[in-house]
Scaffold this active site. Structure first.
Site, PDB file in Angstrom:
ATOM      1  N   LYS A   1       0.858  -1.184   0.000  1.00 59.09           N
ATOM      2  CA  LYS A   1       0.000   0.000   0.000  1.00 59.09           C
ATOM      3  C   LYS A   1       0.896   1.237   0.000  1.00 59.09           C
ATOM      4  O   LYS A   1       1.753   1.397   0.867  1.00 59.09           O
ATOM      5  CB  LYS A   1      -0.895  -0.009   1.237  1.00 59.09           C
ATOM      6  CG  LYS A   1      -1.762   1.252   1.345  1.00 59.09           C
ATOM      7  CD  LYS A   1      -2.777   1.131   2.456  1.00 59.09           C
ATOM      8  CE  LYS A   1      -3.559   2.416   2.634  1.00 59.09           C
ATOM      9  NZ  LYS A   1      -4.581   2.300   3.670  1.00 59.09           N
TER      10      LYS A   1
ATOM     11  N   LYS B   1      -2.216  -1.460  -3.776  1.00 61.88           N
ATOM     12  CA  LYS B   1      -3.100  -0.295  -3.684  1.00 61.88           C
ATOM     13  C   LYS B   1      -2.283   0.991  -3.732  1.00 61.88           C
ATOM     14  O   LYS B   1      -1.279   1.069  -3.041  1.00 61.88           O
ATOM     15  CB  LYS B   1      -3.856  -0.369  -2.355  1.00 61.88           C
ATOM     16  CG  LYS B   1      -4.741   0.816  -2.067  1.00 61.88           C
ATOM     17  CD  LYS B   1      -5.282   0.713  -0.673  1.00 61.88           C
ATOM     18  CE  LYS B   1      -6.123   1.934  -0.377  1.00 61.88           C
ATOM     19  NZ  LYS B   1      -6.644   1.921   0.970  1.00 61.88           N
TER      20      LYS B   1
HETATM   21  C1  PBG Z   1      -7.209   3.557   5.856  1.00 61.87           C
HETATM   22  C2  PBG Z   1      -7.587   3.325   4.441  1.00 61.87           C
HETATM   23  C3  PBG Z   1      -7.424   4.237   3.385  1.00 61.87           C
HETATM   24  C4  PBG Z   1      -8.008   3.650   2.271  1.00 61.87           C
HETATM   25  C5  PBG Z   1      -8.483   2.391   2.649  1.00 61.87           C
HETATM   26  N1  PBG Z   1      -8.194   2.200   3.995  1.00 61.87           N
HETATM   27  C6  PBG Z   1      -6.862   5.622   3.378  1.00 61.87           C
HETATM   28  C7  PBG Z   1      -5.522   5.849   3.889  1.00 61.87           C
HETATM   29  O1  PBG Z   1      -4.704   4.959   4.050  1.00 61.87           O
HETATM   30  O2  PBG Z   1      -5.246   7.011   4.197  1.00 61.87           O
HETATM   31  C8  PBG Z   1      -8.129   4.309   0.941  1.00 61.87           C
HETATM   32  C9  PBG Z   1      -9.256   3.875   0.080  1.00 61.87           C
HETATM   33  C10 PBG Z   1      -9.575   4.781  -1.050  1.00 61.87           C
HETATM   34  O3  PBG Z   1      -8.955   5.833  -1.271  1.00 61.87           O
HETATM   35  O4  PBG Z   1     -10.531   4.453  -1.759  1.00 61.87           O
HETATM   36  N2  PBG Z   1      -6.315   2.712   6.430  1.00 61.87           N
END
Ligand code: PBG
Length: 330
Positions: free
Chosen positions: A203, A256
C-alpha cells in the site's frame, strides 16, 4: 490507376486486422474478461440514523446507517456482486482508538446485521485505526512517532472483534510490520481459524486517497503516512512486503492504489502463487466521475477500460466503487 493499387498490395502472411474484422471474431480472441464475481464493493457505514448521505467528492457513493447498509447489500447481491469491504465511521475518537474493538461498535454492529440478513455475501472489514484516532493516523502515536508493536496489539483486538461479529475476512490496511502474523495468531487462539486475512500488502503513500478521507472524516491531523505506507518509487520493496505477508499467513494480497501501480500488480502476480487483489481507490473513481460530469470523457467506456486494465495487469480481485455500475453492464 488499377495498376498502381496492385503495385501497392503488400504480401503479408500475417494481417493482425483479420482478428479485428467483426465483433464475433473480436470476442473469440478476447484475452481478458471481467466478471461480476471479481468485484468487491466498499461500503461506508456511520452511526447516524439519517437517510444515505452522498459523499461530495465521490458522486454515487454514500454513507449508510446500518439498516440502509443491509438494504444496499441485498441490492448488491441481486446485481451479482458477492463481496463487500466494510468501513465503519465511528462517532467516538480517542488517542488510543479503543472504539475500534468495541464489540458493539459501528462496524461490529454492521457486520452482524448484514450477516443476519444477507448471509451469503462475503464480508471483508477494514482493519486500521485512522477513523478511530483523534490524530487520524493508522496507528498509535507517541511524540509524533507512529508506534508499531503497540498498534499491532490493538489491530489484533480489532480483528478478533470483527471475526466474532461474523466477518469472513479481515483486511488490515495499516501497513504496520508484523501485523499479519500477529493477527493470524490472535484469530487462531480465539477460535477463528476459518476467518481469512486479505492483506493490504503493498500500500503506497498516495495522493489518490483524498476523497476516501473526506468520506471517512479520517485525514491525518499532522504529518503524512510516509513512515508506514510505501514510497511510490519502489517496486522491489512491494515484492518484499508481499513475501512477508504471505509468510505470516495472508490468504489474499493487495496492491493499492491500482492504476498508477499496474506494473506492481503484474510483478506480484508473476512472483507469487496467491490470489492478488487491487484497489481502484477513491481518487481514481472521482477523477472519472468529475471528467464525465464535465462531458470530457465517456464515463462507462472509461470505467470498463480501467477495470479491464487492472484485471489484465494480473489482479484476480478488484476493489472498486464502480462495482455496481460495472455489474449492470456485464
Ligand atoms: C485507511 C484506508 C485508506 C483507504 C483504505 N483504507 C486511506 C488511507 O490509508 O489514508 C483508501 C481507500 C480509497 O482511497 O478508496 N487505512
Amino acid at each position: 490507376m488499377t495498376d498502381t493499387t496492385l503495385a501497392a498490395k503488400l504480401h503479408l502472411p500475417q494481417r493482425p486486422r483479420r482478428l479485428r474484422r467483426t465483433a464475433a471474431i473480436r470476442d473469440l480472441v478476447e484475452e481478458t474478461s471481467l466478471r461480476k464475481q471479481d468485484f468487491v464493493f466498499p461500503i461506508f457505514v456511520h452511526e447516524r440514523q439519517s437517510p444515505p448521505e452522498e459523499v461530495a467528492s465521490m458522486p454515487g457513493i454514500f454513507r449508510y446507517a446500518v439498516d440502509d447498509a443491509v438494504r444496499e447489500c441485498a441490492a448488491l447481491q441481486s446485481l451479482g456482486i458477492q463481496a463487500i469491504d466494510l468501513f465503519g465511521i465511528p462517532d467516538v475518537k480517542s488517542d488510543d482508538g479503543r472504539e475500534s474493538y468495541n464489540s458493539d461498535g459501528i462496524i461490529q454492529r454492521a457486520i452482524k446485521a448484514i450477516k443476519r440478513e444477507v448471509p451469503d455475501l462475503c464480508i471483508m472489514t477494514d482493519v486500521a485505526l485512522d477513523p478511530f484516532t483523534t490524530h487520524g493516523h493508522d496507528g498509535l502515536v507517541s511524540n509524533g512517532k507512529i508506534l508499531n508493536d503497540e498498534t499491532v496489539e490493538v489491530l489484533c483486538k480489532m480483528s478478533v472483534s470483527h471475526a466474532a461479529a461474523g466477518a469472513d475476512f479481515v483486511a488490515p490496511s495499516d501497513m504496520m510490520d508484523g501485523r499479519i502474523g500477529a493477527i493470524r495468531e490472535a484469530l487462531d487462539i480465539a477460535g477463528f481459524e476459518d476467518t481469512g486475512i486479505m492483506a493490504y500488502a503493498a500500500k503506497y503513500a498516495s495522493a489518490f486517497y483524498g476523497p476516501f478521507r473526506d468520506a471517512m472524516n479520517s485525514a491525518p491531523k499532522f504529518g503524512d503516512k510516509k513512515t508506514y505506507q510505501m514510497n511510490p518509487a519502489n517496486a522491489e520493496e512491494a515484492l518484499r512486503e508481499v513475501e512477508l505477508d504471505l509468510a505470516e499467513g495472508a490468504d489474499i494480497v493487495m496492491v493499492k492504489p491500482a492504476l498508477a501501480y499496474l506494473d506492481v500488480i503484474r510483478r506480484v502476480k508473476e512472483n507469487f502463487n496467491a490470489p492478488v487483489a487491487a484497489y481502484n481507490v477513491s481518487g481514481e473513481y472521482s477523477m472519472i466521475k468529475a471528467a464525465a460530469a464535465k462531458g470530457w470523457i465517456d464515463e462507462r467506456r472509461a470505467m470498463m477500460e480501467i477495470l479491464l486494465s487492472i484485471k489484465r495487469a494480473g489482479a484476480d480481485i478488484i476493489f472498486t466503487y464502480f462495482a455496481k455500475d460495472a455489474a449492470k453492464l456485464l
